[in-house]
Design a protein around this motif. Sequence first.
Motif, PDB file in Angstrom:
ATOM      1  N   ASN A 136      16.728  58.721 -38.530  1.00 33.85           N
ATOM      2  CA  ASN A 136      15.333  58.260 -38.001  1.00 33.85           C
ATOM      3  C   ASN A 136      15.540  57.497 -36.831  1.00 33.85           C
ATOM      4  N   GLU A 137      14.488  57.226 -36.113  1.00 32.71           N
ATOM      5  CA  GLU A 137      14.501  56.490 -34.784  1.00 32.71           C
ATOM      6  C   GLU A 137      15.413  55.455 -34.634  1.00 32.71           C
ATOM      7  N   ALA A 138      15.278  54.647 -35.586  1.00 33.72           N
ATOM      8  CA  ALA A 138      15.885  53.282 -35.829  1.00 33.72           C
ATOM      9  C   ALA A 138      17.500  53.575 -35.769  1.00 33.72           C
ATOM     10  N   GLU A 139      17.920  54.620 -36.575  1.00 35.14           N
ATOM     11  CA  GLU A 139      19.222  55.024 -36.389  1.00 35.14           C
ATOM     12  C   GLU A 139      19.777  55.428 -35.235  1.00 35.14           C
ATOM     13  N   ALA A 140      19.060  56.272 -34.601  1.00 43.09           N
ATOM     14  CA  ALA A 140      19.395  56.943 -33.172  1.00 43.09           C
ATOM     15  C   ALA A 140      19.398  55.812 -32.262  1.00 43.09           C
ATOM     16  N   ARG A 141      18.726  54.610 -32.229  1.00 42.75           N
ATOM     17  CA  ARG A 141      18.582  53.875 -31.226  1.00 42.75           C
ATOM     18  C   ARG A 141      20.160  52.871 -31.641  1.00 42.75           C
ATOM     19  N   PRO A 183      14.777  61.494 -27.251  1.00 40.54           N
ATOM     20  CA  PRO A 183      14.716  60.395 -25.948  1.00 40.54           C
ATOM     21  C   PRO A 183      13.654  59.296 -26.252  1.00 40.54           C
ATOM     22  N   GLU A 184      12.914  59.286 -27.322  1.00 42.80           N
ATOM     23  CA  GLU A 184      11.962  58.239 -27.576  1.00 42.80           C
ATOM     24  C   GLU A 184      12.922  57.041 -27.853  1.00 42.80           C
ATOM     25  N   ILE A 185      14.002  57.022 -28.024  1.00 43.65           N
ATOM     26  CA  ILE A 185      14.887  55.814 -28.112  1.00 43.65           C
ATOM     27  C   ILE A 185      14.957  55.197 -26.650  1.00 43.65           C
ATOM     28  N   ASP A 186      14.528  55.889 -25.444  1.00 49.48           N
ATOM     29  CA  ASP A 186      14.591  55.198 -24.161  1.00 49.48           C
ATOM     30  C   ASP A 186      13.084  54.841 -23.907  1.00 49.48           C
ATOM     31  N   LEU A 187      12.137  54.927 -24.684  1.00 46.67           N
ATOM     32  CA  LEU A 187      10.830  54.384 -24.615  1.00 46.67           C
ATOM     33  C   LEU A 187      10.562  53.257 -25.545  1.00 46.67           C
TER      34      LEU A 187
END
Length: 413
Positions: free
Chosen positions: A29-34, A50-54
């Motif tokens: 998920n996004e939290a894990e990717a960040r 790329p949402e991890i950079d937003l």
Amino acid sequence: MPLIRAFPGLRPAEGRAADVAAPPYDVMNEAEARQMAEGREWSFLHISRPEIDLPQGTDPYAPEVYQKAAENLARMQQDGVLIRDTKPCYYVYRLTMGEHVQTGLAAAASVAAYDQNRIKKHEFTRPAKEDDRVRQVDALNAQTGPVFLVYPSAPEVDQILSQVSQAQPAMDVTAADQVRHEIWVLDDDATVARLTELFDAMDALYVADGHHRSAAGSRVGASRKEANPNHSGDESYNYFLSVIFPHNQMQILDYNRVVKDLNGLDKETFLASLESDFQVVPSEQPVKPAQPAEFGMYLDKQWYRLTLNPDKVPTDDPVARLDVSLLASYLIEPVLGISDPRRDARIDFVGGIRGLAGLEKRVDSGEMAVAFSLYPTRMEDLMAVADADEVMPPKSTWFEPKLADGLVSHVLD
């Protein structure tokens, strides 16, 4: 057009593979990717997620997300982290997970063959996920997530891949999950031509994992063909990125089920309802099925071994005889009342990589009432379903190990 062809891959510069390699975009998920990308400026997650950079809360399907992916990919090329080969190549890709080893070929696979069902599918796709992959490819002008394909093992192909992989690899990365990824660049013209010829003689390839990526490749190819008045069929958009492994080296793990309640039944009534179709035997140990038509069941801190009566197993239907189908047909639907596992919130799916302890945890916590362990779907069963132009039930296969993102990408010129 050939079934597959070589291509000038975009890949990490020498010494950069460990900085770049990332898990597939859809296993976190996004939290894990960040968290995975923290402190890793060149992780391919900056392109695949790329949402991890937003800002947190950004819609992952928003236009600015795809734009950020394109910016990040361009920067990695400008800074020399990613380089592109100057001639078409194949790439021998070896995965090692513990004692398991599988060696395949990264290649560009034909969209026309996919559209004609020579590259065969076994799953439905979801439009929203397809749309996401199309927008990603269009924004990057590249395919960065390989489709996991399978070929019926062919001795000469297997021998060539084995021979190439005797040399020092161009990339050698052991990921956080301890899976080793090795890649060799195959740029010898004669060997490239022979592999192309050998694959073109095959009747079919099979999609193991990556149905949305292959469907997106087809859609991008169709839209670009329509927009190109000089379309010749030789353009790179007529192919999609793939890694192709021999069927007899594949490792499919079990894909297990957990259900929230017993459909209004008490424990005794529920167990009694199984006895018309199954032999039900309590077990002092967790039950990992040893053969088809055998299931483990965990209920109220007790494991049971369920063996389906042999006369219940069809021999002439490649979908109905799958263990996931048998469990659905004789227990999950008639007893637990779940007829649409795609949409029913009462059922969830647990990949075999989490082990039987993962099932016990979900039940012991009170989140779920009962868990079922299954015998893994066999590669031959998957191929039989695809050959019959049928589709498998949802969550039928869990392939391990997974391919990495970022080690080789296919640019659409």
